[in-house]
Design an enzyme around this catalytic site. Sequence first.
Site, PDB file in Angstrom:
ATOM      1  N   LYS A 203       0.539  -1.188  -0.289  1.00 32.59           N
ATOM      2  CA  LYS A 203      -0.353  -0.034  -0.044  1.00 32.59           C
ATOM      3  C   LYS A 203       0.438   1.255   0.258  1.00 32.59           C
ATOM      4  CE  LYS A 203      -4.053  -2.240   1.588  1.00 32.59           C
ATOM      5  NZ  LYS A 203      -5.576  -2.365   2.245  1.00 32.59           N
ATOM      6  N   ARG A 239      -2.670 -10.492   4.781  1.00 34.66           N
ATOM      7  CA  ARG A 239      -3.287 -10.430   3.264  1.00 34.66           C
ATOM      8  C   ARG A 239      -1.831  -9.536   3.381  1.00 34.66           C
ATOM      9  NH1 ARG A 239      -5.651  -7.262  -0.443  1.00 34.66           N
ATOM     10  NH2 ARG A 239      -7.356  -8.610  -1.872  1.00 34.66           N
TER      11      ARG A 239
HETATM   12  N1  HH2 Z   1      -7.220  -4.442   1.304  1.00 35.90           N
HETATM   13  C1  HH2 Z   1      -8.076  -4.424  -0.407  1.00 35.90           C
HETATM   14  C2  HH2 Z   1      -8.596  -5.130  -0.701  1.00 35.90           C
HETATM   15  N2  HH2 Z   1      -9.138  -6.346   0.173  1.00 35.90           N
HETATM   16  N3  HH2 Z   1      -9.742  -7.335   2.299  1.00 35.90           N
HETATM   17  C3  HH2 Z   1      -9.301  -6.773   3.779  1.00 35.90           C
HETATM   18  N4  HH2 Z   1      -9.779  -7.436   4.383  1.00 35.90           N
HETATM   19  N5  HH2 Z   1      -8.040  -6.512   4.004  1.00 35.90           N
HETATM   20  C4  HH2 Z   1      -7.627  -4.898   3.033  1.00 35.90           C
HETATM   21  O1  HH2 Z   1      -6.247  -4.591   4.133  1.00 35.90           O
HETATM   22  C5  HH2 Z   1      -7.927  -4.999   2.097  1.00 35.90           C
HETATM   23  C6  HH2 Z   1      -9.104  -5.895   1.905  1.00 35.90           C
HETATM   24  C7  HH2 Z   1      -6.162  -3.459  -1.185  1.00 35.90           C
HETATM   25  O2  HH2 Z   1      -5.837  -4.034  -1.598  1.00 35.90           O
HETATM   26  P1  HH2 Z   1      -5.711  -4.757  -3.433  1.00 35.90           P
HETATM   27  O3  HH2 Z   1      -6.528  -6.344  -3.251  1.00 35.90           O
HETATM   28  O4  HH2 Z   1      -4.300  -5.391  -3.113  1.00 35.90           O
HETATM   29  O5  HH2 Z   1      -5.921  -3.778  -4.155  1.00 35.90           O
HETATM   30  P2  HH2 Z   1      -7.560  -3.341  -4.917  1.00 35.90           P
HETATM   31  O6  HH2 Z   1      -8.694  -3.100  -4.118  1.00 35.90           O
HETATM   32  O7  HH2 Z   1      -6.854  -2.540  -6.213  1.00 35.90           O
HETATM   33  O8  HH2 Z   1      -7.769  -5.369  -6.056  1.00 35.90           O
END
Ligand code: HH2
Length: 258
Positions: A203, A239
């Site tokens: 992030k 995660r």
């Molecule tokens: N962060 C993201 C998405 N889902 N779920 C939980 N429980 N906790 C988190 O910190 C979290 C999450 C965002 O990251 P990412 O999936 O890599 O990116 P994007 O939302 O752009 O797909």
Amino acid sequence: MGVVNVTPDSFSDGGVNERADDAIASARRLGAEGAALVDVGGESTRPGSEGVSADEELRRVLPVLEAVAGELPVSIDTSKAEVARQALAAGAVLVNDVTALRADPDLAGVVADAGCYLCLMHMLGEPRTMQDDPRYDDVVSEVAAFLEERLTFAVSAGIAEENVCLDPGIGFGKTTEHNVELIRRLDVLLALGRPVVIGFSRKRSLGRLAGDPEALTGPLGASVAAAVTAYERGATILRVHDVRETVDALAVAKAVAG
Ligand code: HH2
């Protein structure tokens, strides 16, 4: 928890796993690298993102779940009841809802009926606008109060408390300082009595802490450090996108912790 985003636009791995075959290979690789769970998502929630329809989300995630859910534990990263319902039927064991059951009134019932695990996450505002000057009087106590209220709501909807984990939502309506303080004072969230999930991997706050004020993602070393510091303060589920490196680092942190 390894991350597989079956999306064109996720902030750090957008496009990499857009094709089902690539996403399936990634999920298998993360499992082989030591992920206890693989989180499959079909909708980006990065700052500024717009939503996608349930049909589009299902088109993205279902082939991946159908291929790997029998091989390794899989969670579905969704806020939509219909996506969760079909993902659970395909073998997902956990619903990871970044809106903590606030977006779709039918999702709590789907989770309760399935008897599956659930992750409730804190978010201030919505992805489109959440990074526009987020403010708190005390970010830790406000996030804790929110998660406690959502946990009570989930239990009142028939979801078993022992199936629920809680996540402060690193980067979801938070400045770098807010994110750091949530990790520093993780004990306040642990006092709610449920396992805590931390998703700090890649992030942008990590890039900023590592010295780039304009960073849009965080580098690997910073992501691993964030996972280790969260683990040391009691986080149970991390995660992450880079499973092998995180598993190696946690093995050392675990040995030192005894
Ligand atoms: N962060 C993201 C998405 N889902 N779920 C939980 N429980 N906790 C988190 O910190 C979290 C999450 C965002 O990251 P990412 O999936 O890599 O990116 P994007 O939302 O752009 O797909």
